[in-house]
Design a protein around this motif. Sequence first.
Motif, short mmCIF file in Angstrom:
data_model
loop_
_atom_site.label_atom_id
_atom_site.label_comp_id
_atom_site.label_asym_id
_atom_site.label_seq_id
_atom_site.Cartn_x
_atom_site.Cartn_y
_atom_site.Cartn_z
N ILE A 223 0.68 -1.28 0.06
CA ILE A 223 0.19 -0.01 0.11
C ILE A 223 0.88 1.22 0.08
CG2 ILE A 223 -1.77 1.25 1.28
CD1 ILE A 223 -2.95 -1.52 2.53
N LEU A 224 1.89 1.22 0.91
CA LEU A 224 2.79 2.48 0.87
C LEU A 224 3.48 2.45 -0.36
CD1 LEU A 224 4.21 4.40 2.61
CD2 LEU A 224 5.80 2.63 3.12
N VAL A 225 4.04 1.57 -1.00
CA VAL A 225 4.65 1.93 -2.43
C VAL A 225 3.87 2.26 -3.43
CG1 VAL A 225 5.63 0.52 -4.48
CG2 VAL A 225 6.31 -0.07 -2.06
N TRP A 226 2.74 1.80 -3.45
CA TRP A 226 1.50 2.38 -4.39
C TRP A 226 1.14 3.70 -4.11
CZ3 TRP A 226 -3.45 3.84 -3.01
CH2 TRP A 226 -4.50 3.89 -4.15
N LEU A 227 0.92 3.91 -2.77
CA LEU A 227 0.31 5.23 -2.25
C LEU A 227 1.58 6.45 -2.76
CD1 LEU A 227 -1.90 6.33 -0.38
CD2 LEU A 227 -0.02 6.61 1.31
N GLY A 228 2.70 6.11 -2.25
CA GLY A 228 3.65 7.09 -2.60
C GLY A 228 3.65 7.71 -3.93
N LEU A 229 3.82 6.68 -4.72
CA LEU A 229 4.24 7.02 -6.31
C LEU A 229 2.66 7.35 -6.95
CD1 LEU A 229 6.43 7.04 -8.44
CD2 LEU A 229 5.88 4.57 -8.95
N SER A 230 1.60 6.82 -6.39
CA SER A 230 0.32 7.03 -7.16
C SER A 230 -0.17 8.51 -6.75
CB SER A 230 -0.85 5.97 -6.86
OG SER A 230 -0.72 4.85 -7.45
N LEU A 231 -0.07 8.77 -5.78
CA LEU A 231 -0.36 10.10 -5.17
C LEU A 231 0.29 11.31 -5.58
CD1 LEU A 231 -1.52 9.87 -1.51
CD2 LEU A 231 -3.07 9.78 -3.66
N GLY A 232 1.60 10.98 -5.66
CA GLY A 232 2.74 12.06 -6.26
C GLY A 232 2.30 12.28 -7.85
N ILE A 233 2.19 10.92 -8.45
CA ILE A 233 1.68 11.29 -9.93
C ILE A 233 0.34 11.87 -10.25
CG2 ILE A 233 1.20 9.63 -11.99
CD1 ILE A 233 3.42 7.89 -11.16
N SER A 234 -0.43 11.47 -9.25
CA SER A 234 -1.99 12.20 -9.70
C SER A 234 -1.97 13.71 -9.45
CB SER A 234 -2.75 11.50 -8.51
OG SER A 234 -2.65 11.90 -7.22
N VAL A 235 -1.30 14.17 -8.60
CA VAL A 235 -1.15 15.60 -8.44
C VAL A 235 -0.33 16.27 -9.62
CG1 VAL A 235 -0.56 17.55 -6.95
CG2 VAL A 235 -1.30 15.35 -5.85
N LEU A 236 0.59 15.54 -9.92
CA LEU A 236 1.49 15.98 -11.12
C LEU A 236 0.53 16.06 -12.63
CD1 LEU A 236 4.11 16.63 -12.32
CD2 LEU A 236 4.77 14.52 -12.68
N VAL A 237 -0.03 14.95 -12.59
CA VAL A 237 -1.03 14.53 -13.91
C VAL A 237 -1.97 15.67 -13.90
CG1 VAL A 237 -2.67 13.23 -14.76
CG2 VAL A 237 -0.35 12.43 -14.30
N GLY A 238 -2.71 16.08 -12.54
CA GLY A 238 -3.49 16.80 -12.57
C GLY A 238 -3.36 18.28 -13.04
N VAL A 239 -2.07 18.88 -12.60
CA VAL A 239 -1.48 20.04 -12.72
C VAL A 239 -1.26 20.10 -14.23
CG1 VAL A 239 0.25 21.64 -12.50
CG2 VAL A 239 -0.84 20.76 -10.67
N LEU A 240 -0.57 19.04 -15.06
CA LEU A 240 -0.02 18.84 -16.41
C LEU A 240 -1.60 19.02 -17.29
CD1 LEU A 240 2.66 16.10 -16.50
CD2 LEU A 240 2.96 18.96 -16.68
N ALA A 241 -2.40 18.35 -16.67
CA ALA A 241 -3.63 18.29 -17.60
C ALA A 241 -4.50 19.61 -17.87
CB ALA A 241 -4.51 17.15 -16.91
N ILE A 242 -4.27 20.41 -16.36
CA ILE A 242 -4.96 21.70 -16.40
C ILE A 242 -4.35 22.56 -17.20
CG2 ILE A 242 -5.53 23.51 -14.75
CD1 ILE A 242 -6.18 21.72 -12.39
N ASN A 243 -3.02 22.77 -17.18
CA ASN A 243 -2.19 23.59 -17.92
C ASN A 243 -2.27 23.28 -19.50
OD1 ASN A 243 -1.28 24.84 -15.63
ND2 ASN A 243 0.73 23.81 -15.81
N GLN A 244 -2.27 22.12 -19.93
CA GLN A 244 -2.28 21.59 -21.27
C GLN A 244 -3.56 22.03 -21.72
OE1 GLN A 244 -1.74 17.63 -22.38
NE2 GLN A 244 -1.75 18.01 -24.73
N HIS A 245 -4.89 21.50 -21.12
CA HIS A 245 -6.16 22.00 -21.37
C HIS A 245 -6.21 23.60 -21.57
CE1 HIS A 245 -10.23 21.24 -22.16
NE2 HIS A 245 -10.70 22.14 -20.90
N ALA A 246 -5.73 24.17 -20.64
CA ALA A 246 -5.92 25.79 -20.94
C ALA A 246 -5.37 26.08 -22.06
CB ALA A 246 -5.46 26.21 -19.59
#
Length: 817
Positions: free
Chosen positions: A21-44
């Motif tokens: 859970i810890l391995v998945w949590l660390g990488l997934s949450l870090g990627i999720s926030v990064l993806v959210g920001v990249l998606a917003i910026n590119q979409h805008a």
Amino acid sequence: MLWPIAKALLGHYKRHPLQMILVWLGLSLGISVLVGVLAINQHAKLSYTHGERLFANPLPYRIQSKSSSNTIPQGFYVQMRREGFHQCIPFDIFRSRTDEGGEIQLLGIDALATAEVFFRSDILENPILKMMQPPYPVLVNHTYMKYMGWEEGQRLKLQDGKELGPLVVDNQKLVKGSNLIVDMAVTRNLRRGTGFSLIGCGNLSQQKLDKIRSMLPEGMSLRKNTRAELVSLTEAFHLNLTAMGMLSFLIGLFIFYQAMSLSFIQRQTVVGVLRQVGVSGGQLVAALSLELVILVVVSWLSGNVLGLMLANQLLPAVSMSIGAIYNASIDLVINWSWTWSLKSLGMAILGVLLSCTWPLVRLVRSQPIRLTARLSLVRFAGKEFFWQAVLSAFCLFAAVFILQFGEGVYAGFSILGFMLVGVALVVPYIIFELFTYLSYRLRWVRARWFFADAAASMSYRGVALMAFMLAITANVGVETMVGSFRETTDKWLSQRLAADVYIHPTVNAAPRMTSWLEKQPEVKEVWQRWETELVTLDGNINLVSTGNSAGEEGSLSEKVTIPDYWHHLHHSRSVMISESMSLKRNIRVGDYISLPAPIGQQWRVVGVYYDYGNPYDQVLLSENSWRLLLPGQGSIGLGVVLNDKSQAESLTSKLISIYRTPAERVVNNNTIHEHALKIFDRTFGITDTLGNLTLIVAVFGIFFATLAGEASRLRNVALLRCLGVSGKELVFIGGAQLFAFGLVASCVAIPLGMALASNVVELILKKTFGWSMQLHVVPWDYLGTLALTVGALMLAGAIPVLQVIRRTPMKSLRDAL
């Protein structure tokens, strides 16, 4: 042969499912926030390219007033229609609030003209014409309606008691942003005024463009909307989002590193046995690499799904902020894109390589006999921290080097990144050396054992502490920067808005209105402020005037001036300039500048003033110089100072009724102040949301990493119980050790967070906007962040100990072995 080895190694997670859970949590949450920001910026940015149907193609040209408070006369639009400009449509923008406190932006349209441009066939049968008839429906984007919690058919109640609606979902895909589309009669009734906010035009030939420019009234401008213009305007906004996303990814990466490092440490016995039965180092590397590939793919997929959900949740708030500040609209639905998805995969692979290469090499190169004896990896934790400190020195050196020789916003972000990583890497070394020193120097045996045990546990806790420190640093930095910027803006507005009522009359009506105001018993003073634009090779300059009264002098927030600057400004060939112009053009007090005709050359700069409302160049000229050089030119504004502030409403009502002045051209001081701070809070609320998400990622990571690390120390805890240490003492020792870790890390993180905020101001804001400000400490916000993170740290440390002390000492020892 590879799969049996991989199965033997993966069997570790059956015994320790929390680490998975810890391995998945660390990488997934870090990627999720990064993806959210990249998606917003590119979409805008794609929205700026493709545009909205109401604002870009086929309406690439925009006619609007140079002053945001002025409107376009209706007669000008009628004249345009008579001249054959049927591809132009008027719009009327009105911002209001619902009775629940939510901000909305109404876009009034001429339904017939809109149908003529967008829907050329069957115009009279088009559903959009129903907007012109009672009960005057409101067109809303389906996503925005869902985000606001509205339902189709309901009526919106505004703060002043008026109602709008019913709400109708836009099925013609005319509304893509956060605007509410209504008939123009509705917005005019709400703001009690005439004229238009802007006129949008379709493709125009050069001949027609020249003709429109020759027809433009004074104070109006025609410009073409371009992607480059919007991108440059919103660049700082998108950089801010990107910085928060990268910081969250970095914290997630530290959590992932903690989990994998701990996993490798706990599997050293299994690896030692495999090596002793003939498994080569290459086979081990291949098996562990296969494990990492599976982890990266699963975390990347889940992180992308979570990131897309996050982006769609944040997008309406981003759209509202960009719309309020830059008058640009973006679509409210983000769809999957391989562009940002592949970027996140590349970042994930790079992060995994950086975080797992050294623990993997360390595990494979260790002697099998030492691995089975559980000696190798824990004993050399101190040496590892030493090499981390060496790497930290290189990072800090790189930050100083870029500071000396680098330029631009990206250099500023590089400095911040190297500074954060450098300090994070050196913190475990500092704590390890400090606790080791105390374990040898203290006289009390229990205290010596306490610190010796704490230092030994750093092999499990070191990386979690780095994530802990980065989380506190990031949040302290964001809280300091936002709090300082808000307080500075609030003070600047309070000083700048010294008059009680601000009026924006036409140039012809200004003399009569000034004369009438001066005769009113409630009026103490009337100030005049002229404004125009000068075109130069280095960009446009905003030229404004000021009178000679003491009140106008007090409303100026000077940064640096010569002695008796006010006298020189009004009695010599002198000007004052904004801080942004001073920084961008490297102009200092006492220098001479040249301005385009008819202003002329050799104007002495007698002062620099703060101007947080204008990121562009601005020059302040005395009213006497304006009358001499620019008589009657530009737009004019009046500032009215009252004997009693409570008389503002009555004076405004009289002025509107006598001169028929549109209500939006007469504004109360408090209204401007409140509106500016509301836009500020909403814009920085997005940063605050991302900061809170970063903190949540870190708190979850700290909690699970500490929980997994403490579970690895159960044998030590069980031995202590067998030696007679009570359960209460064990809970106290574990909590006190983690509290000591948190205290030392906080002592580093809080000053580092304030340094981070200071560097953002000096390296980012100054270079982007030309603004500087003093930092303001917000201790209560810091205490809230510390309470949350230290609480998570201590709770995670207490849970495994509580599980142990519920059993008998011998059962706990047997289970640990």
